[in-house]
Design an enzyme around this catalytic site. Sequence first.
Site, PDB file in Angstrom:
ATOM      1  N   SER A  64       0.790  -1.221   0.000  1.00 37.03           N
ATOM      2  CA  SER A  64       0.000   0.000   0.000  1.00 37.03           C
ATOM      3  C   SER A  64       0.823   1.271   0.000  1.00 37.03           C
ATOM      4  O   SER A  64       1.596   1.494  -0.913  1.00 37.03           O
ATOM      5  CB  SER A  64      -0.947  -0.041   1.192  1.00 37.03           C
ATOM      6  OG  SER A  64      -1.898   0.971   1.080  1.00 37.03           O
ATOM      7  N   HIS A  65       0.685   2.090   1.057  1.00 32.29           N
ATOM      8  CA  HIS A  65       1.359   3.385   1.092  1.00 32.29           C
ATOM      9  C   HIS A  65       2.843   3.255   1.450  1.00 32.29           C
ATOM     10  O   HIS A  65       3.574   4.230   1.408  1.00 32.29           O
ATOM     11  CB  HIS A  65       0.677   4.281   2.117  1.00 32.29           C
ATOM     12  CG  HIS A  65       0.692   3.682   3.490  1.00 32.29           C
ATOM     13  ND1 HIS A  65      -0.074   2.594   3.830  1.00 32.29           N
ATOM     14  CD2 HIS A  65       1.407   3.990   4.596  1.00 32.29           C
ATOM     15  CE1 HIS A  65       0.157   2.271   5.094  1.00 32.29           C
ATOM     16  NE2 HIS A  65       1.046   3.099   5.579  1.00 32.29           N
ATOM     17  N   ASP A 106      -1.626   1.334  -3.796  1.00 36.50           N
ATOM     18  CA  ASP A 106      -2.571   0.354  -4.327  1.00 36.50           C
ATOM     19  C   ASP A 106      -3.932   0.968  -4.654  1.00 36.50           C
ATOM     20  O   ASP A 106      -4.891   0.244  -4.935  1.00 36.50           O
ATOM     21  CB  ASP A 106      -2.729  -0.814  -3.347  1.00 36.50           C
ATOM     22  CG  ASP A 106      -3.250  -0.369  -1.992  1.00 36.50           C
ATOM     23  OD1 ASP A 106      -3.002   0.790  -1.616  1.00 36.50           O
ATOM     24  OD2 ASP A 106      -3.900  -1.177  -1.307  1.00 36.50           O
ATOM     25  N   ASP A 150      -2.873   6.391  -3.301  1.00 36.07           N
ATOM     26  CA  ASP A 150      -1.672   5.720  -2.790  1.00 36.07           C
ATOM     27  C   ASP A 150      -1.222   4.548  -3.657  1.00 36.07           C
ATOM     28  O   ASP A 150      -1.748   4.330  -4.747  1.00 36.07           O
ATOM     29  CB  ASP A 150      -1.899   5.256  -1.340  1.00 36.07           C
ATOM     30  CG  ASP A 150      -2.840   4.070  -1.266  1.00 36.07           C
ATOM     31  OD1 ASP A 150      -3.672   3.916  -2.164  1.00 36.07           O
ATOM     32  OD2 ASP A 150      -2.733   3.294  -0.291  1.00 36.07           O
ATOM     33  N   ASP A 187      -6.228   2.664  -2.875  1.00 36.54           N
ATOM     34  CA  ASP A 187      -7.393   2.695  -1.987  1.00 36.54           C
ATOM     35  C   ASP A 187      -7.473   3.965  -1.145  1.00 36.54           C
ATOM     36  O   ASP A 187      -8.524   4.286  -0.608  1.00 36.54           O
ATOM     37  CB  ASP A 187      -7.494   1.424  -1.121  1.00 36.54           C
ATOM     38  CG  ASP A 187      -6.255   1.152  -0.308  1.00 36.54           C
ATOM     39  OD1 ASP A 187      -5.286   1.923  -0.414  1.00 36.54           O
ATOM     40  OD2 ASP A 187      -6.250   0.145   0.437  1.00 36.54           O
ATOM     41  N   ARG A 188      -6.370   4.702  -1.025  1.00 37.23           N
ATOM     42  CA  ARG A 188      -6.423   5.950  -0.252  1.00 37.23           C
ATOM     43  C   ARG A 188      -6.601   7.148  -1.174  1.00 37.23           C
ATOM     44  O   ARG A 188      -6.305   7.072  -2.367  1.00 37.23           O
ATOM     45  CB  ARG A 188      -5.114   6.167   0.517  1.00 37.23           C
ATOM     46  CG  ARG A 188      -4.848   5.132   1.546  1.00 37.23           C
ATOM     47  CD  ARG A 188      -3.625   5.519   2.344  1.00 37.23           C
ATOM     48  NE  ARG A 188      -3.407   4.523   3.369  1.00 37.23           N
ATOM     49  CZ  ARG A 188      -2.707   4.719   4.470  1.00 37.23           C
ATOM     50  NH1 ARG A 188      -2.128   5.893   4.679  1.00 37.23           N
ATOM     51  NH2 ARG A 188      -2.566   3.762   5.357  1.00 37.23           N
ATOM     52  N   LYS A 240     -11.598   0.420   0.765  1.00 36.53           N
ATOM     53  CA  LYS A 240     -11.634   1.852   0.539  1.00 36.53           C
ATOM     54  C   LYS A 240     -11.236   2.097  -0.907  1.00 36.53           C
ATOM     55  O   LYS A 240     -10.604   1.258  -1.526  1.00 36.53           O
ATOM     56  CB  LYS A 240     -10.735   2.588   1.524  1.00 36.53           C
ATOM     57  CG  LYS A 240      -9.305   2.102   1.646  1.00 36.53           C
ATOM     58  CD  LYS A 240      -8.657   2.773   2.849  1.00 36.53           C
ATOM     59  CE  LYS A 240      -7.166   2.506   2.950  1.00 36.53           C
ATOM     60  NZ  LYS A 240      -6.846   1.291   3.692  1.00 36.53           N
TER      61      LYS A 240
END
Length: 543
Positions: free
Chosen positions: A113-114, A279, A277, A281-282, A376
């Site tokens: 992710s992030h 992946d 981000d 989702d953010r 998300k």
Amino acid sequence: MTAKVITTQPIEGQKPGTSGLRKKTRVFMQPNFLENYVQSIFNGIGGVEKKTLVVGGDGRYFNNEAIDIILRMAAANGASQCIVGRDGILSTPAASHIIRKRKADGGLILSASHNPGGPEEDFGLKYNGPNGSPATETVTEKIFTQTLEINSYKIIENSSADLNTIGSSKIAGMNVLIIDPIEEYADLMAQLIDFKAISAMFQNGFRMCFDAMHAVTGPYAHEILEKRLGAPKGTVINGKPSPDFGGGHPDPNPVWAKELMDIMYAENAPDFGAASDGDGDRNMIVGRNCYVSPSDSLAVLADLAHFAPGYAKGLAGIARSMPTSAAADSVAKAKGIEIFETPTGWKFFGNLLDAGKATICGEESAGTGSNHVREKDGLWAVLMWLNILAVSKKSVSELMINHWETYGRNYYCRHDYEAVDSDVANELMNVLRDKLSSLKGRTEAGMTVTNADEFSYDDPVDGSYSKNQGIRIFFEGGGRAVFRLSGTGTQGATIRVYLEQLETNPSSLQNNPQEALSKIAQAANILSELSLRTGRNKPDVIT
Ligand code: VG1
Ligand code: CO
């Protein structure tokens, strides 16, 4: 091509955290590390025989090598089909969508992710269930138990699929279907969001900058914003996914998305800025000269969601993670709908969404989403904002001021202390936990504690119970400080301190959040002995 059974033994440290298992890439690349974990997922979910799995990642370093291993293991374990994003790439929300739409039995998402990517940075893997949601704690517990007991795994040797070509191929008896996920995702967005209104707004000269941060949403953003909605070419920046995210942290906050912040705070800034981000989702939302805190963004989206066709009938309820500010609570109260407070991590929203109790969910860490998927969804949030801007015909800062005037402002910020010695961080939490009952009535930095506790959660749908989900200290006047240790870091411990203060005085709604929160920050520091114990005088990241 027959399945080989390879002998192995348990490897320490395979406990899934807030969102799957995250480790340094080098750790994931150690012999048997990935294989053990994948076999443990398969064992933990009752095997994958005759099942269909969705597989894809954010394209970070080691993505395709890992997918190759996963496909060969799925085939050896008797899966009937794996659906894979072209080039091995799927954004997390797109993966969730594909699982649901194609009625797969679950999915494996490869992402940290992030967290930064590259051979010396981070890698991750998580399992999502047939509803498209990250595995619940009950399932991750089963997977973890398997990692402690594993003694062999199954794999097909000497076979691999071509991930770059759309279509079907075989590994042993298993079908490998390579798809283009972007179309399917963009179609879903078009069902929920008023694309016509947004296109018209762009045609009238509305300007936007979307920073994909060299991560997975680049191709999705080019397709949706520039192609389908007609935003000018160049609206999307850093739109080509790269294995190390251009050397940065693909974390959409004012610190790591500084390039976008500089653009949005410059003279002649565009009307709207956004980022997502690693992946996808953010999201980060920023107007001209106006950064929107994620907690406020959730509240605004919940308040005005009915502007978007997919939510015209209103919301069933709103859910937020505990450290997220109570801004959304005020909206829920005004609308007469329920608000749910869950532990950190999207996996806790899945049950509420499945049961139809919540329609929109969000976290202070820049995650917002709805019942359209079970993750998300960064681009969804950006499109919702565009929809609201197009219908309301107001600017981001006008919308924010309106919102605060109506509901009051929950000043909010998060202080992260990164790479703290794990023993020091655990000790800090233990000592604070032990003195919680004695804090009531204590005054520090002019702030009086009204209550202090450790958050736990009773899932209203499946009755599961999750404890130790963050320490909360409440202050007179509606202030709050929350302490948690991160469950996604890969180096030492990250202490997160979440600060919040409700302000309803109309003349104090546009202050600097750091100043508005300075007394709570001081009190939080004294009560937790944070500086004393860690030797740190300021956070590494403020968001
Ligand atoms: C962080 C965030 C949490 C988020 C999680 C995964 O977890 O605080 O809100 O759900 O990351 O987000 P933690 O345990 O480090 O605080 V993502 O976009 O990195 O999958
Ligand atoms: Co993410």
